[in-house]
Design a protein around this motif. Structure first.
Motif, PDB file in Angstrom:
ATOM      1  N   HIS A  86      -8.830  -2.700 -25.545  1.00 11.15           N
ATOM      2  CA  HIS A  86      -9.597  -3.900 -25.902  1.00 11.15           C
ATOM      3  C   HIS A  86     -10.477  -4.412 -24.759  1.00 11.15           C
ATOM      4  O   HIS A  86     -10.767  -5.610 -24.697  1.00 11.15           O
ATOM      5  CB  HIS A  86      -8.667  -5.020 -26.371  1.00 11.15           C
ATOM      6  CG  HIS A  86      -7.688  -4.611 -27.409  1.00 11.15           C
ATOM      7  ND1 HIS A  86      -8.057  -4.156 -28.647  1.00 11.15           N
ATOM      8  CD2 HIS A  86      -6.322  -4.573 -27.381  1.00 11.15           C
ATOM      9  CE1 HIS A  86      -6.987  -3.856 -29.362  1.00 11.15           C
ATOM     10  NE2 HIS A  86      -5.911  -4.087 -28.616  1.00 11.15           N
ATOM     11  N   ARG A  87     -10.954  -3.532 -23.894  1.00 11.11           N
ATOM     12  CA  ARG A  87     -11.793  -3.974 -22.772  1.00 11.11           C
ATOM     13  C   ARG A  87     -13.212  -4.315 -23.209  1.00 11.11           C
ATOM     14  O   ARG A  87     -13.944  -4.951 -22.453  1.00 11.11           O
ATOM     15  CB  ARG A  87     -11.853  -2.899 -21.685  1.00 11.11           C
ATOM     16  CG  ARG A  87     -10.505  -2.403 -21.195  1.00 11.11           C
ATOM     17  CD  ARG A  87      -9.587  -3.518 -20.771  1.00 11.11           C
ATOM     18  NE  ARG A  87      -8.343  -2.991 -20.209  1.00 11.11           N
ATOM     19  CZ  ARG A  87      -7.257  -3.688 -20.010  1.00 11.11           C
ATOM     20  NH1 ARG A  87      -7.227  -4.973 -20.355  1.00 11.11           N
ATOM     21  NH2 ARG A  87      -6.174  -3.135 -19.474  1.00 11.11           N
ATOM     22  N   ARG A  89     -13.971  -5.919 -26.144  1.00 16.07           N
ATOM     23  CA  ARG A  89     -14.011  -7.050 -27.074  1.00 16.07           C
ATOM     24  C   ARG A  89     -14.784  -8.208 -26.461  1.00 16.07           C
ATOM     25  O   ARG A  89     -14.752  -8.428 -25.243  1.00 16.07           O
ATOM     26  CB  ARG A  89     -12.598  -7.496 -27.435  1.00 16.07           C
ATOM     27  CG  ARG A  89     -11.892  -6.529 -28.351  1.00 16.07           C
ATOM     28  CD  ARG A  89     -10.612  -7.057 -28.946  1.00 16.07           C
ATOM     29  NE  ARG A  89     -10.039  -8.230 -28.325  1.00 16.07           N
ATOM     30  CZ  ARG A  89      -8.817  -8.670 -28.564  1.00 16.07           C
ATOM     31  NH1 ARG A  89      -8.041  -8.000 -29.403  1.00 16.07           N
ATOM     32  NH2 ARG A  89      -8.344  -9.736 -27.973  1.00 16.07           N
ATOM     33  N   ASP A  91     -14.230 -11.364 -26.528  1.00 18.41           N
ATOM     34  CA  ASP A  91     -13.420 -12.373 -25.864  1.00 18.41           C
ATOM     35  C   ASP A  91     -12.779 -11.850 -24.576  1.00 18.41           C
ATOM     36  O   ASP A  91     -12.130 -12.613 -23.855  1.00 18.41           O
ATOM     37  CB  ASP A  91     -12.337 -12.910 -26.801  1.00 18.41           C
ATOM     38  CG  ASP A  91     -11.425 -11.810 -27.318  1.00 18.41           C
ATOM     39  OD1 ASP A  91     -11.762 -10.625 -27.127  1.00 18.41           O
ATOM     40  OD2 ASP A  91     -10.391 -12.133 -27.916  1.00 18.41           O
ATOM     41  N   GLU A  92     -12.948 -10.569 -24.255  1.00 17.76           N
ATOM     42  CA  GLU A  92     -12.402  -9.994 -23.036  1.00 17.76           C
ATOM     43  C   GLU A  92     -13.460  -9.809 -21.954  1.00 17.76           C
ATOM     44  O   GLU A  92     -13.151  -9.846 -20.763  1.00 17.76           O
ATOM     45  CB  GLU A  92     -11.763  -8.637 -23.344  1.00 17.76           C
ATOM     46  CG  GLU A  92     -10.471  -8.722 -24.138  1.00 17.76           C
ATOM     47  CD  GLU A  92      -9.320  -9.238 -23.306  1.00 17.76           C
ATOM     48  OE1 GLU A  92      -9.348  -9.061 -22.078  1.00 17.76           O
ATOM     49  OE2 GLU A  92      -8.391  -9.840 -23.882  1.00 17.76           O
ATOM     50  N   GLU A  95     -13.841 -12.023 -18.550  1.00 22.00           N
ATOM     51  CA  GLU A  95     -12.804 -13.032 -18.428  1.00 22.00           C
ATOM     52  C   GLU A  95     -11.885 -12.820 -17.226  1.00 22.00           C
ATOM     53  O   GLU A  95     -11.159 -13.726 -16.848  1.00 22.00           O
ATOM     54  CB  GLU A  95     -11.949 -13.072 -19.701  1.00 22.00           C
ATOM     55  CG  GLU A  95     -12.708 -13.496 -20.947  1.00 22.00           C
ATOM     56  CD  GLU A  95     -13.244 -14.911 -20.866  1.00 22.00           C
ATOM     57  OE1 GLU A  95     -12.765 -15.686 -20.025  1.00 22.00           O
ATOM     58  OE2 GLU A  95     -14.159 -15.235 -21.644  1.00 22.00           O
TER      59      GLU A  95
END
Length: 499
Positions: A86-87, A89, A91-92, A95
């Motif tokens: 999930h790198r 995404r 929302d990632e 962050e």
């Protein structure tokens, strides 16, 4: 670290954001955390391009079989590993700037390619293969940090943030708003408040200068309609609930129903501060949601591993750096009269005193002259710091700027008085003035480097220093030590706060 003034500007810049369409979740969410569109292409481009190019170049230069095909496989595998974790995404992206997640991904890549090479009977030589994959790791780390810094800068001016309405009683509401106002590197921008009950505290907390009022006698359905109306007027995309005596149980559940039915996201703050999510576990007991807080790690396999790494790392460092240490000794002796090494009593774990060693960076009578300079102290707490301390020698300025004056502390680490990573070792007179909160930083061994050193060092205020040390003590793990050590080199090269 941001301040309330910066946060006020941040909230003010949000006033022009267009309202979401009430009752339509996907429309309301479309503009949330609107990060720049180039983040994903940039990350994908670095991951795929650098991996493919470096693998093809290194494998072809070293005479490995099928360099082009191997490069394509390495690129596809690296992108797949990153995607599955999930790198990419939205929302990632941006962050985190930590190195450990990327290192974990890279180790999975190496393992996957090793299995694939054995399965296909196409096994390249190990050293060229690792050399071919290393540039991808380095460039991914650099890109990750760069995007994180860009996102942090954008959030200081209210870009890529969630518009948040905070709901709660005056005391808990103010605590939540003030905590959010103390920093600007997070995605929550408060655009309004709803105060349950009477009082004046909530009005002062609202970024607009006024807070909506909610009659505590309203039932859950009525309170839900009032909060939804307030969220729509402030164009909020998320409602942050700060529970108190009047906001618990069934009433809290009914309020969540009303907000979710209106297409609003809901978050709940339990009042915990500086507690890592790794220590939290949510469960349900008799229908009651319980948040279990695990105690800080102090014993066990990770603590034993930390001790082993400290001792072995210190011994190896002293062995490899012996020529550098000898050169520094000669330089200090030639620059000013006096011994090359300086020893000082410091306070370590569980308030036990020990003798700490450093390279001498000041004149020999520096301790006696400290009282004469007390009025010029630039630190707002118990530490003494001066940006242009007249006691520092010429070589001493270089040593402090590069942190080379700390190298003799490897002896303290080898003896077990200190650790490679930990809070700053304080002086006895500083500890004598500690309150109960500050004393908690002495529950672990002090370190040569730590969150204080990689976050600004002497440029930080006393309260910020204590906060970082307590964050380390309460949330320590071996992986967090690795992350601090990976950030130490950049802090040393940058030199910010070193004087």
């Amino acid at each position: 670290m941001g301040d309330t003034g910066t946060y006020g500007v941040r909230a003010a810049r949000l006033t022009g954001v267009r309202a979401a369409v009430p009752g339509h979740r996907h429309t309301a969410a479309a503009g949330r955390r609107a990060k720049p569109r180039w983040y994903l292409p940039a990350v994908l481009g670095v991951d795929a391009g650098v991996t493919a190019a470096s693998a093809a170049l290194v494998l072809s230069r070293t005479g490995q079989p099928h360099p082009g095909l191997s490069a394509l496989v390495a690129m596809a595998t690296w992108v797949a590993v990153r995607a599955l974790r999930h790198r990419y995404r939205q929302d990632e992206l941006g962050e985190s700037r930590g190195a450990l997640p990327v290192l974990h991904d890279w180790l999975i890549l190496v393992a996957a390619l090793a299995v694939l090479s054995v399965a296909t009977a196409q096994t390249p030589e190990p050293y060229p293969a690792l050399a071919a994959l290393a540039p991808g790791l380095v460039c991914t780390l650099v890109c990750r940090r760069w995007i994180h810094r860009h996102l942090t800068s954008a959030r200081r001016v209210a870009q890529a943030v969630d518009r948040v309405l905070v709901v709660g009683e005056p005391g808990v509401l103010d605590a939540a708003v003030q905590r959010l106002a103390s920093r600007t590197d997070h995605p929550y921008a408060v655009v309004g408040t709803v105060v349950i009950g009477t009082g004046t505290a909530g009005a002062a907390a609202a970024p607009t200068g006024t807070g909506d009022r909610l009659d505590p006698e309203l039932d859950g359905r009525g309170a839900g309609h009032r909060v939804v109306d307030a969220a729509r007027r402030h164009h909020a995309e998320l409602v942050l609930l700060a529970p108190g005596a009047r906001l618990t149980g069934d009433r809290l559940r009914e309020l969540c129903w009303a907000l979710h039915d209106a297409g609003l996201d809901v978050a709940l703050t339990p009042g915990l501060v500086e507690t890592s999510v790794k220590r939290l576990a949510a469960t349900s007991v008799a229908g009651l949601t319980v948040l279990r807080v695990e105690p800080p790690l102090g014993r066990g396999a990770q603590a034993a591993l930390k001790t082993a790494v400290d001792r072995c790392g210190a011994a190896l460092g002293l062995l490899l750096l012996a020529p550098v240490l000898l050169l520094l000794v000669v330089s200090i002796r030639l620059d000013s009269p006096g011994p090359a090494l300086y020893r000082q009593v410091r306070v370590g774990r569980d308030q036990e005193a020990f003798t700490m060693w450093k390279f001498r960076s000041m004149v020999t009578d520096a301790d006696r002259r400290k009282e004469d300079l007390a009025a010029r102290n630039e630190c707002d707490g118990l530490m003494f710091k001066m940006r242009r301390d007249p006691r520092v020698t010429r070589v001493g300025r270089f040593l402090r700027r590069t942190s080379l004056d700390e190298l003799p502390q490897l002896v303290n680490v080898l003896k077990g008085d200190m650790s490679l990573v930990g809070p700053r070792p304080p002086l006895p007179d500083e500890v004598a003035a500690y309150d109960a909160t500050a004393l908690r930083r002495l529950r672990v061994r002090p370190g040569m480097t730590g969150l204080w050193q990689v976050s600004g060092r002497s440029d930080l205020s006393w309260d910020e220093t204590i906060q970082l040390d307590l964050q380390y003590v309460d949330n320590w793990s071996f992986s967090s030590d690795l992350d601090v050590m990976s950030r130490t080199l950049r802090a040393v090269v940058d030199g910010r706060g070193a004087y």
